[in-house]
Design a protein around this motif. Structure first.
Motif, PDB file in Angstrom:
ATOM      1  N   ASN A 142     -79.810  47.882  -7.035  1.00 28.35           N
ATOM      2  CA  ASN A 142     -78.600  48.650  -7.298  1.00 28.35           C
ATOM      3  C   ASN A 142     -78.205  48.484  -8.762  1.00 28.35           C
ATOM      4  O   ASN A 142     -77.516  47.542  -9.138  1.00 28.35           O
ATOM      5  CB  ASN A 142     -77.469  48.191  -6.374  1.00 28.35           C
ATOM      6  CG  ASN A 142     -76.385  49.221  -6.280  1.00 28.35           C
ATOM      7  OD1 ASN A 142     -76.196  50.018  -7.193  1.00 28.35           O
ATOM      8  ND2 ASN A 142     -75.671  49.203  -5.173  1.00 28.35           N
ATOM      9  N   ILE A 143     -78.638  49.417  -9.595  1.00 27.17           N
ATOM     10  CA  ILE A 143     -78.404  49.325 -11.036  1.00 27.17           C
ATOM     11  C   ILE A 143     -76.931  49.496 -11.369  1.00 27.17           C
ATOM     12  O   ILE A 143     -76.438  48.883 -12.314  1.00 27.17           O
ATOM     13  CB  ILE A 143     -79.302  50.337 -11.796  1.00 27.17           C
ATOM     14  CG1 ILE A 143     -79.277  50.073 -13.301  1.00 27.17           C
ATOM     15  CG2 ILE A 143     -78.862  51.753 -11.520  1.00 27.17           C
ATOM     16  CD1 ILE A 143     -80.058  48.881 -13.696  1.00 27.17           C
ATOM     17  N   VAL A 200     -63.442  46.300 -11.166  1.00 27.41           N
ATOM     18  CA  VAL A 200     -63.449  45.332 -10.062  1.00 27.41           C
ATOM     19  C   VAL A 200     -63.491  46.049  -8.720  1.00 27.41           C
ATOM     20  O   VAL A 200     -64.257  45.673  -7.828  1.00 27.41           O
ATOM     21  CB  VAL A 200     -62.226  44.385 -10.154  1.00 27.41           C
ATOM     22  CG1 VAL A 200     -62.036  43.588  -8.884  1.00 27.41           C
ATOM     23  CG2 VAL A 200     -62.374  43.451 -11.339  1.00 27.41           C
ATOM     24  N   ILE A 201     -62.697  47.091  -8.563  1.00 27.72           N
ATOM     25  CA  ILE A 201     -62.676  47.805  -7.273  1.00 27.72           C
ATOM     26  C   ILE A 201     -64.020  48.461  -6.982  1.00 27.72           C
ATOM     27  O   ILE A 201     -64.558  48.323  -5.882  1.00 27.72           O
ATOM     28  CB  ILE A 201     -61.525  48.829  -7.251  1.00 27.72           C
ATOM     29  CG1 ILE A 201     -60.191  48.099  -7.150  1.00 27.72           C
ATOM     30  CG2 ILE A 201     -61.679  49.800  -6.083  1.00 27.72           C
ATOM     31  CD1 ILE A 201     -58.985  49.000  -7.247  1.00 27.72           C
ATOM     32  N   VAL A 202     -64.593  49.142  -7.957  1.00 22.86           N
ATOM     33  CA  VAL A 202     -65.877  49.819  -7.719  1.00 22.86           C
ATOM     34  C   VAL A 202     -66.981  48.801  -7.461  1.00 22.86           C
ATOM     35  O   VAL A 202     -67.793  48.958  -6.541  1.00 22.86           O
ATOM     36  CB  VAL A 202     -66.231  50.752  -8.907  1.00 22.86           C
ATOM     37  CG1 VAL A 202     -67.636  51.288  -8.770  1.00 22.86           C
ATOM     38  CG2 VAL A 202     -65.234  51.890  -8.995  1.00 22.86           C
ATOM     39  N   GLU A 203     -66.997  47.718  -8.252  1.00 28.15           N
ATOM     40  CA  GLU A 203     -68.035  46.703  -8.059  1.00 28.15           C
ATOM     41  C   GLU A 203     -67.929  46.049  -6.686  1.00 28.15           C
ATOM     42  O   GLU A 203     -68.930  45.852  -5.992  1.00 28.15           O
ATOM     43  CB  GLU A 203     -67.914  45.647  -9.159  1.00 28.15           C
ATOM     44  CG  GLU A 203     -68.941  44.553  -9.024  1.00 28.15           C
ATOM     45  CD  GLU A 203     -68.548  43.298  -9.758  1.00 28.15           C
ATOM     46  OE1 GLU A 203     -69.410  42.419  -9.845  1.00 28.15           O
ATOM     47  OE2 GLU A 203     -67.394  43.186 -10.198  1.00 28.15           O
ATOM     48  N   ARG A 204     -66.719  45.723  -6.279  1.00 26.66           N
ATOM     49  CA  ARG A 204     -66.544  45.082  -4.973  1.00 26.66           C
ATOM     50  C   ARG A 204     -66.797  46.055  -3.821  1.00 26.66           C
ATOM     51  O   ARG A 204     -67.287  45.641  -2.773  1.00 26.66           O
ATOM     52  CB  ARG A 204     -65.151  44.472  -4.868  1.00 26.66           C
ATOM     53  CG  ARG A 204     -64.948  43.323  -5.816  1.00 26.66           C
ATOM     54  CD  ARG A 204     -66.006  42.303  -5.612  1.00 26.66           C
ATOM     55  NE  ARG A 204     -65.986  41.286  -6.648  1.00 26.66           N
ATOM     56  CZ  ARG A 204     -66.938  40.408  -6.797  1.00 26.66           C
ATOM     57  NH1 ARG A 204     -67.984  40.404  -6.006  1.00 26.66           N
ATOM     58  NH2 ARG A 204     -66.872  39.517  -7.750  1.00 26.66           N
ATOM     59  N   LEU A 205     -66.474  47.308  -3.994  1.00 28.39           N
ATOM     60  CA  LEU A 205     -66.776  48.281  -2.942  1.00 28.39           C
ATOM     61  C   LEU A 205     -68.278  48.450  -2.765  1.00 28.39           C
ATOM     62  O   LEU A 205     -68.761  48.616  -1.641  1.00 28.39           O
ATOM     63  CB  LEU A 205     -66.117  49.621  -3.245  1.00 28.39           C
ATOM     64  CG  LEU A 205     -64.606  49.674  -3.013  1.00 28.39           C
ATOM     65  CD1 LEU A 205     -64.055  51.037  -3.400  1.00 28.39           C
ATOM     66  CD2 LEU A 205     -64.266  49.347  -1.572  1.00 28.39           C
ATOM     67  N   ILE A 206     -69.018  48.402  -3.859  1.00 27.33           N
ATOM     68  CA  ILE A 206     -70.481  48.440  -3.740  1.00 27.33           C
ATOM     69  C   ILE A 206     -70.958  47.247  -2.920  1.00 27.33           C
ATOM     70  O   ILE A 206     -71.809  47.377  -2.047  1.00 27.33           O
ATOM     71  CB  ILE A 206     -71.140  48.446  -5.135  1.00 27.33           C
ATOM     72  CG1 ILE A 206     -70.907  49.787  -5.816  1.00 27.33           C
ATOM     73  CG2 ILE A 206     -72.636  48.162  -5.027  1.00 27.33           C
ATOM     74  CD1 ILE A 206     -71.358  49.823  -7.262  1.00 27.33           C
ATOM     75  N   GLN A 207     -70.372  46.085  -3.177  1.00 28.86           N
ATOM     76  CA  GLN A 207     -70.761  44.901  -2.422  1.00 28.86           C
ATOM     77  C   GLN A 207     -70.357  45.037  -0.952  1.00 28.86           C
ATOM     78  O   GLN A 207     -71.109  44.640  -0.066  1.00 28.86           O
ATOM     79  CB  GLN A 207     -70.089  43.683  -3.043  1.00 28.86           C
ATOM     80  CG  GLN A 207     -70.875  42.421  -2.911  1.00 28.86           C
ATOM     81  CD  GLN A 207     -70.244  41.295  -3.680  1.00 28.86           C
ATOM     82  OE1 GLN A 207     -69.030  41.207  -3.790  1.00 28.86           O
ATOM     83  NE2 GLN A 207     -71.067  40.425  -4.213  1.00 28.86           N
ATOM     84  N   PHE A 208     -69.181  45.595  -0.679  1.00 27.21           N
ATOM     85  CA  PHE A 208     -68.752  45.803   0.711  1.00 27.21           C
ATOM     86  C   PHE A 208     -69.733  46.695   1.465  1.00 27.21           C
ATOM     87  O   PHE A 208     -70.089  46.422   2.597  1.00 27.21           O
ATOM     88  CB  PHE A 208     -67.376  46.453   0.784  1.00 27.21           C
ATOM     89  CG  PHE A 208     -66.228  45.515   0.577  1.00 27.21           C
ATOM     90  CD1 PHE A 208     -66.274  44.210   1.011  1.00 27.21           C
ATOM     91  CD2 PHE A 208     -65.085  45.969  -0.059  1.00 27.21           C
ATOM     92  CE1 PHE A 208     -65.205  43.358   0.823  1.00 27.21           C
ATOM     93  CE2 PHE A 208     -64.011  45.123  -0.249  1.00 27.21           C
ATOM     94  CZ  PHE A 208     -64.077  43.818   0.189  1.00 27.21           C
ATOM     95  N   PHE A 209     -70.145  47.795   0.837  1.00 25.67           N
ATOM     96  CA  PHE A 209     -71.006  48.748   1.530  1.00 25.67           C
ATOM     97  C   PHE A 209     -72.446  48.267   1.640  1.00 25.67           C
ATOM     98  O   PHE A 209     -73.180  48.714   2.512  1.00 25.67           O
ATOM     99  CB  PHE A 209     -70.953  50.112   0.843  1.00 25.67           C
ATOM    100  CG  PHE A 209     -69.636  50.797   1.006  1.00 25.67           C
ATOM    101  CD1 PHE A 209     -69.082  50.969   2.253  1.00 25.67           C
ATOM    102  CD2 PHE A 209     -68.940  51.257  -0.095  1.00 25.67           C
ATOM    103  CE1 PHE A 209     -67.854  51.587   2.415  1.00 25.67           C
ATOM    104  CE2 PHE A 209     -67.709  51.882   0.051  1.00 25.67           C
ATOM    105  CZ  PHE A 209     -67.165  52.047   1.310  1.00 25.67           C
ATOM    106  N   GLN A 210     -72.858  47.353   0.790  1.00 18.38           N
ATOM    107  CA  GLN A 210     -74.217  46.846   0.848  1.00 18.38           C
ATOM    108  C   GLN A 210     -74.397  45.745   1.891  1.00 18.38           C
ATOM    109  O   GLN A 210     -75.470  45.579   2.425  1.00 18.38           O
ATOM    110  CB  GLN A 210     -74.655  46.306  -0.521  1.00 18.38           C
ATOM    111  CG  GLN A 210     -74.784  47.361  -1.587  1.00 18.38           C
ATOM    112  CD  GLN A 210     -75.957  48.280  -1.319  1.00 18.38           C
ATOM    113  OE1 GLN A 210     -76.987  47.865  -0.825  1.00 18.38           O
ATOM    114  NE2 GLN A 210     -75.793  49.551  -1.660  1.00 18.38           N
ATOM    115  N   LEU A 211     -73.337  44.984   2.159  1.00 17.80           N
ATOM    116  CA  LEU A 211     -73.452  43.913   3.139  1.00 17.80           C
ATOM    117  C   LEU A 211     -73.443  44.493   4.549  1.00 17.80           C
ATOM    118  O   LEU A 211     -72.760  45.471   4.812  1.00 17.80           O
ATOM    119  CB  LEU A 211     -72.304  42.920   2.982  1.00 17.80           C
ATOM    120  CG  LEU A 211     -72.385  42.034   1.741  1.00 17.80           C
ATOM    121  CD1 LEU A 211     -71.122  41.201   1.638  1.00 17.80           C
ATOM    122  CD2 LEU A 211     -73.599  41.146   1.778  1.00 17.80           C
ATOM    123  N   PRO A 212     -74.185  43.880   5.464  1.00 20.23           N
ATOM    124  CA  PRO A 212     -74.226  44.414   6.824  1.00 20.23           C
ATOM    125  C   PRO A 212     -72.925  44.152   7.559  1.00 20.23           C
ATOM    126  O   PRO A 212     -72.265  43.155   7.347  1.00 20.23           O
ATOM    127  CB  PRO A 212     -75.378  43.643   7.465  1.00 20.23           C
ATOM    128  CG  PRO A 212     -75.411  42.356   6.727  1.00 20.23           C
ATOM    129  CD  PRO A 212     -75.004  42.683   5.319  1.00 20.23           C
TER     130      PRO A 212
END
Length: 181
Positions: A138-139, A105-117
């Motif tokens: 983003n595979i 959950v943490i890694v997946e959500r951090l990817i989402q945090f860094f991808q959003l402007p």
């Protein structure tokens, strides 16, 4: 020192709070993901903020579930007598699945945090394209998202099983001879 009845009542109260957090986790994970894209399309600032808020809430709830499970174990007789190894061995699947879910959950959500402007004043179309870009390019995010949803039923079952296992008499008997092996 509390008697056994008071400890069992306190354990039931902790179980109630634990189940409330499990329910919140299911709600955040099930009903929020499909509607995030629609929120971003209608209002850019609110949509991006919703993604950040829901992602942070999911991380916090997952960590709280782990902490609540540890507090359930805190009331067992094994922990009172210092038999931590036997307690961890009895609940090893619950610990493994819970820690794995926290990491995913943490890694997946951090990817989402860094991808959003960070600029929420961007146009709605640019934000929608960016969210679609997360899914298409983003595979790692896609793999973690699928693993999280495949792992979710096992996670819920092991957490429910572990919380019910804590209620067994072997974890609450005050017979010292049983615990000293």
């Amino acid at each position: 020192m509390r008697d056994a009845q008071q400890e069992i009542r306190l354990l039931y109260c902790k179980l109630g709070v634990f189940y409330i957090f499990l329910t919140l986790d299911v709600i955040c994970s099930t009903f929020v993901e499909p509607i995030l894209d629609k929120n971003v399309q209608f209002n850019t600032a609110i949509g991006a903020t919703n993604v950040y808020i829901i992602s942070a809430i999911q991380i916090i709830i997952t960590v709280i579930i782990f902490i609540m499970f540890c507090t359930l174990l805190w009331q067992t007789q094994q922990l009172k007598f210092g038999k931590i190894r036997s307690l961890i061995m009895d609940f090893k699947y619950e610990f493994i699945v819970n820690i794995l879910m926290i990491i995913i959950v943490i890694v997946e959500r951090l990817i989402q945090f860094f991808q959003l402007p960070s600029d929420t004043s961007a146009s709605a179309n640019a934000q929608v394209l960016l969210i679609k870009n997360i899914w298409q390019n983003n595979i790692l995010y896609l793999i973690l998202f699928l693993v999280r949803y495949i792992l979710r039923p096992f996670y819920l079952c092991t957490m429910l099983n572990g919380s019910m296992k804590v209620l067994l008499p072997q974890y609450h008997k005050r017979d010292v001879a049983i615990l000293m092996d």
